[in-house]
Design a protein around this motif. Sequence first.
Motif, PDB file in Angstrom:
ATOM      1  N   HIS A 124       0.837  -1.202   0.000  1.00  0.00           N
ATOM      2  CA  HIS A 124       0.000   0.000   0.000  1.00  0.00           C
ATOM      3  C   HIS A 124       0.874   1.255   0.000  1.00  0.00           C
ATOM      4  N   HIS A 145       1.717   5.195  -2.239  1.00  0.00           N
ATOM      5  CA  HIS A 145       1.211   6.205  -3.181  1.00  0.00           C
ATOM      6  C   HIS A 145       2.381   6.999  -3.748  1.00  0.00           C
ATOM      7  N   LYS A 165      -7.374  -0.255  -7.337  1.00  0.00           N
ATOM      8  CA  LYS A 165      -7.466   0.459  -6.054  1.00  0.00           C
ATOM      9  C   LYS A 165      -8.780   1.225  -5.999  1.00  0.00           C
ATOM     10  N   HIS A 220      -6.191  -0.984   5.670  1.00  0.00           N
ATOM     11  CA  HIS A 220      -6.266  -0.488   7.053  1.00  0.00           C
ATOM     12  C   HIS A 220      -6.972  -1.488   7.978  1.00  0.00           C
ATOM     13  N   ASP A 275       0.859   2.675   3.480  1.00  0.00           N
ATOM     14  CA  ASP A 275       0.208   3.899   2.992  1.00  0.00           C
ATOM     15  C   ASP A 275       1.249   5.000   2.790  1.00  0.00           C
TER      16      ASP A 275
HETATM   17 ZN   LIG Z   1      -3.697   4.820   0.989  1.00  0.00          ZN
END
Ligand SMILES: [Zn+2]
Length: 348
Positions: free
Chosen positions: A20, A22, A118, A221, A275
Amino acid sequence: MLHSAETKVARAAYPVIDFHTHITHAGGLDGPGKIRFAASAEECLSVMDRKNIRTMVNLTAGYGANLQEAIDKLQTAHPGRFLVFTEPAWSKAADADYPRVQADLIEDAHRRGAKGLKVLKTLGLYLRENVTTGPLIRIDDRRFDPMWEAVGALKMPVAIHSADPEAFFLPIDRFNERWEELHAHPDWSFHGKDFPSNRELQEARRNVMRRHPRTQFVCLHVADSEDLPYVSECLDQHPNMHVEIAARIGELGRQPRAASQFIEKYQDRVMFGTDAVPHGDKTPQQVFNDQLYEIYYRFLETKDEYFDYAPAVVPPQGRWKIYGIGLRDQVLRKLYADNAARLLGISA
Ligand SMILES: [Zn+2]
């Protein structure tokens, strides 16, 4: 005044797939825009090599030309080190032919080399009948059925973020345990107005998992990290459901015994994620750097007590500390890479 030992874990015990991240951003409700790279592949690789990260999965690369650019610069240029996911074309969701167009876009993304889909919390919390206005569109709205079926048929896992911490659905007052976080990010509050509850969003996502048993869903999450009994019930009922731990070691680490039992029990369905956003200075728990990974490794590999879950003076998600869960080697190996490799169809 507590004197407690600090174990420094500079490198993960096994090569890691960060499921995960970005690295790129490719627009949202207002259309695709031009893809932005938060960091170059080379910048990422230096952190990856130091921290024993074999692969970063870049989730937010959009579709069409944006997706192609991310695949070219990351996945193709550095085989094995980066994988790229596609995203739905939200700005087209109000069009009459959207269901077919979206399914076609999935096939196009697959041809270009996208490894999965996603779905941001946009679905359920931001996307509306006229894209930005009108009633919210439900996560289990039928217009997405062809999309869920298309990714299932192409063996592209879905990384889906739905709902948010319970505090985000409560008033921002002195009783809210994430008062500071919500003041820093007022747009993260889903209290009142026409927002569904956290549980309604979770249940709508379950309807999707029920209706599309061939499609594999990774609920980001930890799905609902503050309610592991509920997540366990979901995992027991939906064999096509998986979870990953990004940005939730703050939650898992304040319930270390429940968390380690949970990961032990579902050891084949939990994966590693952070993340991480390169240069994402507004969310210290997500900045892509050495320190971030060291905290995750310390949480997963040691039984250290009472330490910070993010590299920040004030804990950014709530004023508490966490405890390490010291996972067994076999479980660690699955969580760090094997589970994700199986789902992504790459070698373990
Ligand atoms: Zn994310």
